[in-house]
Design an enzyme around this catalytic site. Sequence first.
Site, PDB file in Angstrom:
ATOM      1  N   HIS A 380       0.857  -1.195   0.000  1.00  0.00           N
ATOM      2  CA  HIS A 380       0.000   0.000   0.000  1.00  0.00           C
ATOM      3  C   HIS A 380       0.885   1.234   0.000  1.00  0.00           C
ATOM      4  CE1 HIS A 380      -3.032   2.871   1.979  1.00  0.00           C
ATOM      5  NE2 HIS A 380      -3.372   2.695   0.717  1.00  0.00           N
ATOM      6  N   HIS A 381       0.723   2.055  -1.018  1.00  0.00           N
ATOM      7  CA  HIS A 381       1.467   3.301  -1.145  1.00  0.00           C
ATOM      8  C   HIS A 381       0.500   4.475  -1.116  1.00  0.00           C
ATOM      9  CE1 HIS A 381       5.150   1.331  -3.346  1.00  0.00           C
ATOM     10  NE2 HIS A 381       5.068   0.996  -2.073  1.00  0.00           N
ATOM     11  N   GLU A 382       0.050   4.851   0.059  1.00  0.00           N
ATOM     12  CA  GLU A 382      -0.673   6.111   0.189  1.00  0.00           C
ATOM     13  C   GLU A 382       0.352   7.235   0.155  1.00  0.00           C
ATOM     14  OE1 GLU A 382      -2.846   8.941  -0.048  1.00  0.00           O
ATOM     15  OE2 GLU A 382      -4.046   7.127   0.222  1.00  0.00           O
ATOM     16  N   HIS A 452      -5.968   4.079  -6.479  1.00  0.00           N
ATOM     17  CA  HIS A 452      -7.092   4.829  -5.908  1.00  0.00           C
ATOM     18  C   HIS A 452      -6.802   6.325  -6.003  1.00  0.00           C
ATOM     19  CE1 HIS A 452      -9.510   1.588  -3.676  1.00  0.00           C
ATOM     20  NE2 HIS A 452      -8.727   1.005  -4.578  1.00  0.00           N
ATOM     21  N   GLU A 453      -7.888   7.113  -6.046  1.00  0.00           N
ATOM     22  CA  GLU A 453      -7.785   8.540  -6.370  1.00  0.00           C
ATOM     23  C   GLU A 453      -6.933   8.736  -7.629  1.00  0.00           C
ATOM     24  OE1 GLU A 453      -8.701   7.494  -2.525  1.00  0.00           O
ATOM     25  OE2 GLU A 453      -6.583   7.653  -3.018  1.00  0.00           O
ATOM     26  N   GLU A 471      -9.790   2.948  -8.809  1.00  0.00           N
ATOM     27  CA  GLU A 471     -10.993   3.397  -8.113  1.00  0.00           C
ATOM     28  C   GLU A 471     -11.623   4.471  -8.999  1.00  0.00           C
ATOM     29  OE1 GLU A 471     -12.049   4.867  -3.592  1.00  0.00           O
ATOM     30  OE2 GLU A 471     -10.491   5.869  -4.720  1.00  0.00           O
ATOM     31  N   GLU A 477     -16.858   1.874   0.156  1.00  0.00           N
ATOM     32  CA  GLU A 477     -16.342   2.345   1.435  1.00  0.00           C
ATOM     33  C   GLU A 477     -17.207   3.469   1.993  1.00  0.00           C
ATOM     34  OE1 GLU A 477     -14.147   4.949  -1.549  1.00  0.00           O
ATOM     35  OE2 GLU A 477     -14.952   2.926  -1.424  1.00  0.00           O
TER      36      GLU A 477
END
Length: 512
Positions: A380-382, A452-453, A471, A477
């Site tokens: 996961h790379h936020e 995502h985003e 996404e 969610e």
Amino acid sequence: MKKLILVACMAGLISCAVDKSKELQTQISSPEDKMSMTFYLLADGSPGYTVSFDNKVVVDSSRLGFELGDQLSLRDGFEISNTLTTSLDDTWEQPWGEQRLIRNNYNELKVELTNKNQINLNIIFRLFDNGFGFRYEFPQQEKLAEFEIMDELSEFNMSDDHEAWSIPAYAGNRYEYLYKKAPVSEFGMVHTPLTIETKHGLYLHMHEAALYDYPSMVVKNMGGTNLKCDLVPYSKTNPVKAYLKAPFSTPWRTVQVGETPGELITNYTILNLNEPSKIEDTSWIKPGKYIGVWWEMFINLGTWHQGPKHAANTENVKKYIDFAAANDFSGVLVEGWNYGWDGNWMGGGTKFEFTKPYPDYDIEYLSKYAAEKGVYIIGHHETGADTENYDEQLEDAYQYLEDHGMKAVKTGYVENGDTLPNGLYHHGQYFVQHFQRVIETGARHKTMIVAHEPIKDTGKRRTWPNMVSREGAKGQEYNAMGGSPTDHVATIPFTRSLSGPFDYTPGVFDIR
């Protein structure tokens, strides 16, 4: 000019006509004559086009062209210097997806234009039997060694006030909105994909294909039923839309056509307008189902940040791996595993580190444990939308994923608004270029991307099949934040999902 067109007409490649309002017209049809397109120049040299399907107007007379920097206009004053026609009927194989073999069958018209300032601009049209696309090509030329796009003039003039399903652009929450049905005359600025039900019983999907090094297209209502391309600016303080160097080809502007809504779902125009795969060995690209350590944070049972409720700890993640192995899930997504979540991380408030796990997350042990169970961990790379911080770590971050057997990564760009922390637009040229760097870095390290985003899908999964899902819509969610009406579930397949695979987060049924 007229001699060149005349030769093409006599050869039967295109049909030509002249009327009082248009100096010259050239026409081309799709392979089975379902679609027909007319390109024309007005008396002042302004280029335009019309498109029909089964003799029903899909796009009425619509302008083409550009406004460039230094007050340089590519709006009018053109002459046709040459036309070229080609055809293709080919079948290619997807390495994964809903259909293995896809037929790519079209007729193409390339119109080479020269204006009064001796600037060359080519417009390429491809007609399929169930859709069409057009793009601009700036050939190499001294006057466009470096240039700026201030406005793209492409129009999509509807034949009537059709009903359409859309979400607002420049509204501050990316693509995460409910789709609203309204006549096109009531639009302001809307994102594509845009789905339209016409007055004469056709269904249209307006979008773009092969978006590279160029801003995302928004559709703007210009009054009545006339829709126009509006390019996302570089930033709120910089009106330039794109910085380019010739030679350059823009993305394709696309319209897919169906006589039923379902025909839009099985329409592969967008994929066909993308180039073949640049990844020779695609055997490692295998999309699958995954579960994740994230929902408990959404409902406040755990936290992304460090502390007594930190969810991404070794023992908790082991439970998810065991569940995945027992229930035929391919991967386990682990959010909150790395430094950067402590503090106000949204909008670049903290600096995420993509090779430094928290002390209670034993990544070496968990990677081996997952592999023994026949499961892999999804990284996961936020980024908190801090693309510069991510760019600085890209190579090391993806080497880290590869070293630990993480075959996929979920990227994230959460921010509060429609601009990145550096002030540039989330959907502008800069972010499109950044997003492509991520895809290509993933390909080098045999990593599948679940974004995502994101920037919207424009069929890149044909060229870069490691770009497996995005996404870019209001997913499930939101069930933890009030939910969505049930008709949203039925609308999504005919709107957002027409652009490509969608991480909708199925499986969330209850917020408790």
